[in-house]
Design an enzyme around this catalytic site. Structure first.
Site, PDB file in Angstrom:
ATOM      1  N   GLY A  60      27.049  40.351  29.032  1.00  0.00           N
ATOM      2  CA  GLY A  60      26.770  39.164  30.205  1.00  0.00           C
ATOM      3  C   GLY A  60      26.191  38.220  28.859  1.00  0.00           C
ATOM      4  N   CYS A  87      29.283  45.958  26.183  1.00  0.00           N
ATOM      5  CA  CYS A  87      28.490  43.836  25.311  1.00  0.00           C
ATOM      6  C   CYS A  87      27.198  44.539  25.458  1.00  0.00           C
ATOM      7  CB  CYS A  87      29.866  43.319  25.504  1.00  0.00           C
ATOM      8  SG  CYS A  87      28.141  41.907  24.480  1.00  0.00           S
ATOM      9  N   TYR A  88      26.751  43.788  26.103  1.00  0.00           N
ATOM     10  CA  TYR A  88      25.027  44.077  26.977  1.00  0.00           C
ATOM     11  C   TYR A  88      24.763  44.214  27.352  1.00  0.00           C
ATOM     12  CZ  TYR A  88      21.246  42.138  29.587  1.00  0.00           C
ATOM     13  OH  TYR A  88      20.002  41.725  29.633  1.00  0.00           O
ATOM     14  N   HIS A 177      34.921  44.651  23.653  1.00  0.00           N
ATOM     15  CA  HIS A 177      35.492  43.938  24.679  1.00  0.00           C
ATOM     16  C   HIS A 177      36.543  45.029  24.828  1.00  0.00           C
ATOM     17  CE1 HIS A 177      31.934  41.575  26.651  1.00  0.00           C
ATOM     18  NE2 HIS A 177      31.891  40.550  24.802  1.00  0.00           N
ATOM     19  N   GLU A 179      38.347  45.131  28.235  1.00  0.00           N
ATOM     20  CA  GLU A 179      38.987  44.564  29.184  1.00  0.00           C
ATOM     21  C   GLU A 179      39.976  43.501  28.801  1.00  0.00           C
ATOM     22  OE1 GLU A 179      35.635  44.430  28.368  1.00  0.00           O
ATOM     23  OE2 GLU A 179      35.214  42.226  29.023  1.00  0.00           O
ATOM     24  N   GLY A 232      51.278  28.556  55.104  1.00  0.00           N
ATOM     25  CA  GLY A 232      52.396  27.664  54.094  1.00  0.00           C
ATOM     26  C   GLY A 232      51.887  28.735  53.295  1.00  0.00           C
ATOM     27  N   VAL A 234      50.282  31.546  49.752  1.00  0.00           N
ATOM     28  CA  VAL A 234      50.812  33.509  50.152  1.00  0.00           C
ATOM     29  C   VAL A 234      49.267  34.064  51.270  1.00  0.00           C
ATOM     30  CG1 VAL A 234      49.664  33.150  47.672  1.00  0.00           C
ATOM     31  CG2 VAL A 234      50.421  35.044  48.474  1.00  0.00           C
ATOM     32  N   ASP A 235      48.290  33.717  50.802  1.00  0.00           N
ATOM     33  CA  ASP A 235      46.832  34.833  51.515  1.00  0.00           C
ATOM     34  C   ASP A 235      46.763  34.562  52.482  1.00  0.00           C
ATOM     35  OD1 ASP A 235      46.035  34.164  48.250  1.00  0.00           O
ATOM     36  OD2 ASP A 235      44.759  32.495  49.185  1.00  0.00           O
ATOM     37  N   SER A 236      47.765  33.681  53.650  1.00  0.00           N
ATOM     38  CA  SER A 236      47.596  33.639  55.279  1.00  0.00           C
ATOM     39  C   SER A 236      49.208  34.010  55.302  1.00  0.00           C
ATOM     40  CB  SER A 236      47.664  32.563  55.996  1.00  0.00           C
ATOM     41  OG  SER A 236      48.953  31.132  55.100  1.00  0.00           O
ATOM     42  N   LYS A 374      44.070  38.356  43.811  1.00  0.00           N
ATOM     43  CA  LYS A 374      44.987  37.434  44.205  1.00  0.00           C
ATOM     44  C   LYS A 374      46.364  38.209  43.798  1.00  0.00           C
ATOM     45  CE  LYS A 374      46.711  33.301  45.210  1.00  0.00           C
ATOM     46  NZ  LYS A 374      46.029  32.148  45.789  1.00  0.00           N
TER      47      LYS A 374
END
Ligand code: XMP
Length: 518
Positions: A60, A87-88, A177, A179, A232, A234-236, A374
């Site tokens: 953070g 970290c923090y 970090h 990640e 049209g 990707v999500d729907s 996503k």
């Protein structure tokens, strides 16, 4: 319940305001353990209720020395739940449990050499066989004295306690970090914490995501029926495919063809869903209504409003016939949920999308992607057999090509733009850049310029090519496309698209520009 997968084991990532919290959560999931992001003021009682398999404290921007800096409910340290501070988060562990955090004269940013100093480390086991490795740092303060019962097991030039550990309390902290990809062995360290020290089962995978989502949808919908608006995108598409897997023909999709889609897009949606997936699809060809309403409209905001209104009317008419449907499928993703700051609000996505529906529609919501990032949505889509063109589709604004035609929108202009746009996208695809570039498209400007073709003087419109790189569309940079690629696009557009005699490349970042032109 909104039809989302509910895994049995969860790792909570406490978000101390770093841009890294989402990245940590994604890394945990890549290690096949389900994770969720929670705010720093989560209480020990709430944590106990959630029964997480482990907790990770993110980094953070604050200093632990500043009054009002976010802290963890101290009772959480006593719950015996395996905990890793980053970290923090690591500094907070030291400070809250009685160690000391010093204010360094110099910060440490970027690549740093980490040296493991204590062979008894349990976190560092198998992470890197070498005594030192490269890690990614971004901090100013640093732990100087570990709390009672802890030991320091690694250091860097400016962090005497780069790693602190207490096997007995099941608490570990790292100043760097793990990640980020630049940290050597970062994923291995997170894996060591999750799988070995915290005992998490690696059960979060495509099979379990799809299986548990389908179970959740089946139990939510019961014998009911659902409808889904396909855009049209990707999500729907993935949401619809998942719900179809769960309830089959009791799902009906509605695809409103606004006449403002890209070349070939409508055919592809119909082909994919009706023919390949066998989903019941109402395909509404509503282009004429949109063009009627857009006659004489040039102001960008008015245009968006007009398109939005017609869309809602057409969608309501199409879905109005489905009187027995009581559920509406929405493709809300986990980052939308995090940003809206709540895990429980069942709100129809209302951002400026023409797919945004009014909330007086009398439907209960199914949001099967509410827990997914996503990249997970894309994997689910591929697993469910959706084609790459849909799974990897670039973002496309709800009002479609309407906001890429400056000035009045007419069917003729749409045809010109569709042609030019398809050349831009084909060339980007052929150059192998489609997945690197956030969006690449053509804009048709409402001006004319003089040119010469053959022996003829021309007076015609220009096409503007827009290609940007971005992580989240909040900020963007213009893509440094190779000159040869720009040249090919320009030549093809001038030679193949009637009515265009000039091509320009937009070299504006966001801010100050926006990605779209309207
Ligand atoms: P701007 O132009 O604001 O766009 O930089 C940021 C991102 O949002 C997309 N965009 C939209 N998406 N409905 C959407 O779903 C819309 O009305 C809309 N307008 C812009 C744009 O393509 C970019 O990815």
């Amino acid at each position: 319940m909104t039809g989302v997968a509910a895994p049995t084991q969860v790792v909570l990532v406490v978000d101390f305001g770093a841009q890294y919290a989402q990245l940590i959560a994604r890394r945990v999931r890549e290690l096949n353990v389900y994770s969720e992001i929670v705010p720093p003021d989560i209480s020990a009682a709430e944590v106990e209720l959630r029964r997480p398999a482990a907790i990770i404290l993110s980094g953070g921007p604050a200093s632990v020395h500043v009054e009002g800096a976010p802290r963890l409910d101290p009772a959480i340290y006593g719950l015996g739940i395996p905990l890793l501070g980053i970290c923090y988060g690591s500094q907070l562990i030291a400070q809250q449990l009685g160690g000391e955090v010093g204010r360094n004269a110099r910060g440490e940013y970027g690549r740093t050499t980490l040296t493991w100093t204590d062979a008894s480390t349990s976190l560092g086991v198998g992470v890197d066989s070498a005594p030192s490795s490269i890690v990614w740092m971004s901090h100013f303060d640093a732990v100087t004295v570990v709390p009672d019962g802890f030991r320091a097991t690694a250091s860097t030039a400016n962090s005497p306690v780069a790693v602190l550990e207490s096997d007995q309390r099941r608490i570990w902290g790292v100043q760097f970090h793990p990640e980020v990809v630049h940290t050597d062995g970062g994923t291995a360290l997170l894996g060591r914490f999750l799988h070995e020290l915290a005992g998490c089962e690696p059960t979060w995978n495509m099979e379990s995501i799809i299986g548990s989502s389908v179970d959740a949808i089946v139990s939510q919908v019961g014998p009911g029926r659902a409808i889904c608006g396909l855009s049209g995108g990707v999500d729907s598409a993935v949401a619809a495919a998942l719900v179809h897997r769960a309830i089959g023909h009791r799902l009906t999709c509605v695809y409103v063809d606004t006449g403002l889609m890209r070349r070939g897009e409508s055919e592809q949606v119909v082909d994919t869903f009706q023919r390949h997936q066998g989903i019941e699809l109402i395909h509404v060809r509503a282009g004429d209504r949109f063009f009627d309403r857009l006659r004489g409209v040039v102001d960008p905001e008015e245009k968006r409003k007009a398109i939005g209104e017609v869309f809602i009317r057409v969608f309501e008419e199409a879905s109005g016939g489905l009187t027995d449907a009581d559920f509406l499928v929405q493709g809300t993703l986990y980052p939308d949920v995090i940003e809206s700051g709540t895990n429980t609000a069942a709100k129809i996505k209302s951002h400026h999308n023409v797919g945004g529906l009014p909330d007086d529609l009398q439907f209960k919501l199914i949001e099967p992607l509410r827990n997914l990032f996503k990249d997970e949505v894309r994997k689910v889509g591929s697993e469910l057999g959706l084609p790459d063109e849909i799974v990897w589709r670039q973002p496309f604004p709800g009002p479609g090509l309407g906001v890429r035609i400056i000035g009045e929108v007419t069917p003729e202009k749409v045809a010109v733009l569709q042609h030019a746009d398809s050349i831009v996208r084909d060339e980007i695809e052929d150059a192998g850049l489609a997945r690197e570039i956030w969006q690449a498209f053509a804009v048709l400007a409402d001006i004319k310029s003089v040119g010469v073709m053959g022996d003829e003087r021309t007076y015609a419109h220009p096409i503007i090519i827009r290609a940007v790189t971005s992580d989240d569309a909040m900020t963007a940079d213009w893509a440094r496309l190779p000159y040869e690629l720009l040249e090919r696009m320009s030549n093809r557009i001038i030679n193949e698209v009637e009515g265009i005699n000039r091509v320009a490349y937009d070299i504006t970042s966001k801010p100050p520009g926006t990605i779209e032109w309207e």
